[in-house]
Structures are given as structure tokens and as C-alpha cells.
Design an enzyme around this catalytic site. Sequence first.
Site, PDB file in Angstrom:
ATOM      1  N   ASP A 131       1.076  -0.960  -0.068  1.00  0.00           N
ATOM      2  CA  ASP A 131      -0.068   0.231  -0.254  1.00  0.00           C
ATOM      3  C   ASP A 131       0.850   1.402   0.143  1.00  0.00           C
ATOM      4  O   ASP A 131       1.752   0.985   0.724  1.00  0.00           O
ATOM      5  CB  ASP A 131      -0.953  -0.154   1.482  1.00  0.00           C
ATOM      6  CG  ASP A 131      -2.034  -0.747   0.892  1.00  0.00           C
ATOM      7  OD1 ASP A 131      -2.533  -1.727   0.416  1.00  0.00           O
ATOM      8  OD2 ASP A 131      -2.774  -0.982   2.332  1.00  0.00           O
ATOM      9  N   ARG A 180      -1.782  -0.358  -8.273  1.00  0.00           N
ATOM     10  CA  ARG A 180      -1.863  -0.429  -7.742  1.00  0.00           C
ATOM     11  C   ARG A 180      -2.662   1.063  -8.167  1.00  0.00           C
ATOM     12  O   ARG A 180      -1.586   2.064  -7.443  1.00  0.00           O
ATOM     13  CB  ARG A 180      -2.571  -0.669  -6.998  1.00  0.00           C
ATOM     14  CG  ARG A 180      -3.634  -0.245  -6.586  1.00  0.00           C
ATOM     15  CD  ARG A 180      -4.276  -0.237  -4.496  1.00  0.00           C
ATOM     16  NE  ARG A 180      -3.925  -1.985  -4.094  1.00  0.00           N
ATOM     17  CZ  ARG A 180      -2.959  -1.823  -2.836  1.00  0.00           C
ATOM     18  NH1 ARG A 180      -3.321  -0.459  -2.369  1.00  0.00           N
ATOM     19  NH2 ARG A 180      -3.012  -3.077  -1.962  1.00  0.00           N
TER      20      ARG A 180
HETATM   21  P1  FDA Z   1     -14.105   8.729  -5.363  1.00  0.00           P
HETATM   22  O1  FDA Z   1     -13.229   9.206  -3.983  1.00  0.00           O
HETATM   23  O2  FDA Z   1     -14.354  10.154  -6.277  1.00  0.00           O
HETATM   24  O3  FDA Z   1     -15.443   8.443  -4.952  1.00  0.00           O
HETATM   25  C1  FDA Z   1     -16.143   7.894  -6.120  1.00  0.00           C
HETATM   26  C2  FDA Z   1     -17.445   7.022  -5.994  1.00  0.00           C
HETATM   27  O4  FDA Z   1     -17.106   5.991  -4.647  1.00  0.00           O
HETATM   28  C3  FDA Z   1     -17.947   7.704  -5.325  1.00  0.00           C
HETATM   29  O5  FDA Z   1     -19.006   9.372  -5.056  1.00  0.00           O
HETATM   30  C4  FDA Z   1     -19.039   7.380  -3.608  1.00  0.00           C
HETATM   31  O6  FDA Z   1     -20.243   6.691  -4.426  1.00  0.00           O
HETATM   32  C5  FDA Z   1     -17.717   5.783  -4.180  1.00  0.00           C
HETATM   33  N1  FDA Z   1     -17.266   5.794  -2.814  1.00  0.00           N
HETATM   34  C6  FDA Z   1     -15.647   6.141  -3.085  1.00  0.00           C
HETATM   35  N2  FDA Z   1     -15.232   6.628  -1.682  1.00  0.00           N
HETATM   36  C7  FDA Z   1     -16.497   6.182  -0.840  1.00  0.00           C
HETATM   37  C8  FDA Z   1     -16.566   5.345   0.882  1.00  0.00           C
HETATM   38  N3  FDA Z   1     -15.779   5.618   1.172  1.00  0.00           N
HETATM   39  N4  FDA Z   1     -17.641   5.575   1.202  1.00  0.00           N
HETATM   40  C9  FDA Z   1     -18.458   5.064   0.028  1.00  0.00           C
HETATM   41  N5  FDA Z   1     -18.665   5.360  -0.407  1.00  0.00           N
HETATM   42  C10 FDA Z   1     -18.316   5.565  -1.883  1.00  0.00           C
HETATM   43  N6  FDA Z   1      -5.581   5.343  -0.970  1.00  0.00           N
HETATM   44  C11 FDA Z   1      -3.646   5.646  -0.890  1.00  0.00           C
HETATM   45  O7  FDA Z   1      -3.499   6.980   0.124  1.00  0.00           O
HETATM   46  N7  FDA Z   1      -2.702   3.908  -0.840  1.00  0.00           N
HETATM   47  C12 FDA Z   1      -3.564   2.506  -0.918  1.00  0.00           C
HETATM   48  O8  FDA Z   1      -2.603   1.747  -0.796  1.00  0.00           O
HETATM   49  C13 FDA Z   1      -4.512   2.344  -1.216  1.00  0.00           C
HETATM   50  N8  FDA Z   1      -5.367   1.226  -1.664  1.00  0.00           N
HETATM   51  C14 FDA Z   1      -6.229   1.468  -2.023  1.00  0.00           C
HETATM   52  C15 FDA Z   1      -6.687  -0.267  -2.731  1.00  0.00           C
HETATM   53  C16 FDA Z   1      -7.826  -0.449  -3.236  1.00  0.00           C
HETATM   54  C17 FDA Z   1      -8.435  -1.224  -3.998  1.00  0.00           C
HETATM   55  C18 FDA Z   1      -8.735   0.991  -3.444  1.00  0.00           C
HETATM   56  C19 FDA Z   1     -11.085   0.601  -3.835  1.00  0.00           C
HETATM   57  C20 FDA Z   1      -8.384   1.926  -2.604  1.00  0.00           C
HETATM   58  C21 FDA Z   1      -6.757   2.015  -1.667  1.00  0.00           C
HETATM   59  N9  FDA Z   1      -7.236   3.602  -1.552  1.00  0.00           N
HETATM   60  C22 FDA Z   1      -5.836   3.700  -1.630  1.00  0.00           C
HETATM   61  C23 FDA Z   1      -8.409   5.216  -1.406  1.00  0.00           C
HETATM   62  C24 FDA Z   1      -8.218   5.360  -2.583  1.00  0.00           C
HETATM   63  O9  FDA Z   1      -7.094   6.202  -2.154  1.00  0.00           O
HETATM   64  C25 FDA Z   1      -9.270   6.344  -2.713  1.00  0.00           C
HETATM   65  O10 FDA Z   1      -8.935   7.121  -1.765  1.00  0.00           O
HETATM   66  C26 FDA Z   1     -10.936   5.495  -2.373  1.00  0.00           C
HETATM   67  O11 FDA Z   1     -10.703   4.849  -2.987  1.00  0.00           O
HETATM   68  C27 FDA Z   1     -11.728   7.103  -3.043  1.00  0.00           C
HETATM   69  O12 FDA Z   1     -11.294   6.995  -4.072  1.00  0.00           O
HETATM   70  P2  FDA Z   1     -12.604   6.414  -5.677  1.00  0.00           P
HETATM   71  O13 FDA Z   1     -11.372   6.301  -6.561  1.00  0.00           O
HETATM   72  O14 FDA Z   1     -13.414   5.266  -5.437  1.00  0.00           O
HETATM   73  O15 FDA Z   1     -12.803   7.674  -5.769  1.00  0.00           O
END
Ligand code: FDA
Length: 305
Positions: A131, A180
Site C-alpha cells: 500500500d 495499483r
Molecule cells: P471518489 O472518492 O471520487 O469516489 C467515487 C465514488 O465511489 C463515490 O461517489 C462513492 O459512490 C464511492 N465511494 C468512494 N469512497 C467511498 C466511501 N468511503 N464510502 C462509500 N462510498 C464511497 N489509498 C491510498 O492512499 N493508498 C493505498 O494504498 C490505497 N489502496 C487502495 C486499494 C483499493 C483496492 C482501493 C479501491 C482504494 C485504495 N485506496 C488507497 C483509497 C483510494 O485512494 C481512495 O481514497 C478511495 O478509493 C476513494 O476514491 P475513489 O477512487 O473511489 O473515488
Amino acid sequence: MWRSAIVRVAQLPWFRRLATQTPPGRAVASRFVAGETLAEAMAVARSLRDEGIASILDHLGENVETPVQALSAREAYLRALDAIADAGDLDGAIAVKLTQLGLDDALDVCWANLAPILDAAARSGARVMIDMESHPYVDATLSIAVRAHERYAGAGVAIQAYLMRTEGDAFELPPGCRVRLVKGAYLEPPDLVHRHKADVDVAFARLFTTLLQRGHPIDVATHDPGLIEGVRERVDALENGWSQVEFQMLYGVRRDLQAQLAGQGYPVRVYIPYGTEWYPYLTRRLAERPANLWFFVSNLMRTSR
Ligand code: FDA
């Protein structure tokens, strides 16, 4: 603005007590955390497998304070790898945080804990993804990721689109290393990150193109429908593109989208956090979406009536 306000509230001792020691707090946590034990995480992994979804187990914990805690995290990961191997037909992987393995103590301590995990994973063929944590750890994480990939080709690392430096870092990753791609989840100084969602999304799309062109296996780790659609169209148009790219999402977030993509035959893997040290992870999930804080507060009000 929201993120910073929520993170600050979550750091208040009374809020932490409410979240960790009361039924409503635990109810919110259980939406995002599979359970406190490996057995509970494996049960989730098995039920996802039945839906055609792969898994990546995250034994929760970060910034450990003693070498014993780092050693205990290493043992927990070795047990997770055994459980994945014993499950036979489970497409499992593990996600590790370097500060959980002693990075705050010393790089060598962290490496000494990571190396046996890599060797065990190499024996079973499970992936090990590192991560990416907050910005002070990026250099050390990338340098350990290079060593990890040299030792075991199945080791990879996360990179964060919100950090401005990442577009340069992407060119320094070891050839063939799995990456990732995430937006980034930490509260960072404003001068280091893209501050508007639109800019983060553009950086994410650009990084995806860079990684694709450089031949990296890519885990597209987002729930953002716009980015997912863009990747889907792009990779559908390639011959064998889906052998290089998979979608990843978090346990408890957009279950509908996970099932939909898997149902359409796209490779999907869910990140399954488990363990007792879930509070910092929960804080990040609350900060990503103000509605999650409302969910927490409304649970609190309901149970205190
Ligand atoms: P965005 O925040 O724009 O969300 C898009 C949509 O997803 C939202 O409109 C909502 O519907 C849904 N959503 C997103 N987050 C949600 C929540 N918490 N609760 C409910 N709905 C939600 N970060 C990091 O800094 N280091 C890392 O190593 C990782 N590793 C990692 C692994 C995996 C498999 C994932 C999916 C994510 C991570 N992250 C991470 C977290 C990542 O940086 C990010 O904060 C989250 O994925 C939320 O961002 P989105 O890309 O989903 O987009």
C-alpha cells in the site's frame, strides 16, 4: 475541506471512543471491515469467490510502535498466506503497509519483516501488494518496492494520483512491476497534491495511460464510474488487454458495481480489511464521503433514543 474537517474530528479522543467502543461506531466499522479475525476475512473471500470476484486481504494496522508489533504483523501475514494456499481455488493476494512492518523504526527492520512474507508468497504464488501511505513514506515505499519486486516478481506497489510527484515516479517503477493506481486517501499538505477532484481524475487517467504504455500490470483501484468506464472502453479495444488490467474496489463500497462488472466478465478484486486495528482505516473511509459520517451520527442517535 470536508476531508480535513472529518479527519480532525476523527482524531478527537471522545470521537475515537464513540467509534471504537460503542455499538453504533462498530456498526459503521462493520460496513467497511470484514471482521476482527482472519477466519472472518476468509469467509468474505470465499463468498466473493462464489460471485466470481477475487480478493486481497489486508491485515489492518499501521505505524506500529514496537518491533514486537511489527513481528506480530509479519506473523499475521504469514498466516493469511497459509490460509489462502490452504483454500486451494481461491484467487487471493495480500496488501501490506510498510509502517506496519516497522518502517518508522528503520528501513532494514521493515525489510527484515517483509522478506519472509515475499518468500512465503513466492512459494504459493500469491501476490503481495505494498500500500502507499502518506507523503513522508513515498520515497522509502518506492525503494522497498523495487527491492521487493527484485526478490519476488509477484510483488507490486500502489501509487496515488493526487500527489503531484507521482507522474514522475511512474517512470521510475521497475519494468513489469504490478501497480495499483489509486486516487489517494490521506490528508496531505495542499502544495503537494492536486486539490480539485477534476484534476485528480485527469492525473489518474494520464497515469493509467503511462502505466499501460510501459507494460505494467495495472490494478485500477477506484469506485469512480467515470474513470471505470474510460478504462473499460480503452482496455476492451485492446487485444488481450484484460490480462494486463483488473478492477479493484474496497469491501463495503459499491457492492452493486463490483457485482455488475464481475457479472459482465471483467476481472474484479475486492480489498478485504480485517483485524482489530481498524480505526485509522475507518477514518479514511469516513473522510472520503461525508455521507458516511452522517451514517455514523444517525446510528448513534437511533441507539441512544
Ligand atoms: P471518489 O472518492 O471520487 O469516489 C467515487 C465514488 O465511489 C463515490 O461517489 C462513492 O459512490 C464511492 N465511494 C468512494 N469512497 C467511498 C466511501 N468511503 N464510502 C462509500 N462510498 C464511497 N489509498 C491510498 O492512499 N493508498 C493505498 O494504498 C490505497 N489502496 C487502495 C486499494 C483499493 C483496492 C482501493 C479501491 C482504494 C485504495 N485506496 C488507497 C483509497 C483510494 O485512494 C481512495 O481514497 C478511495 O478509493 C476513494 O476514491 P475513489 O477512487 O473511489 O473515488
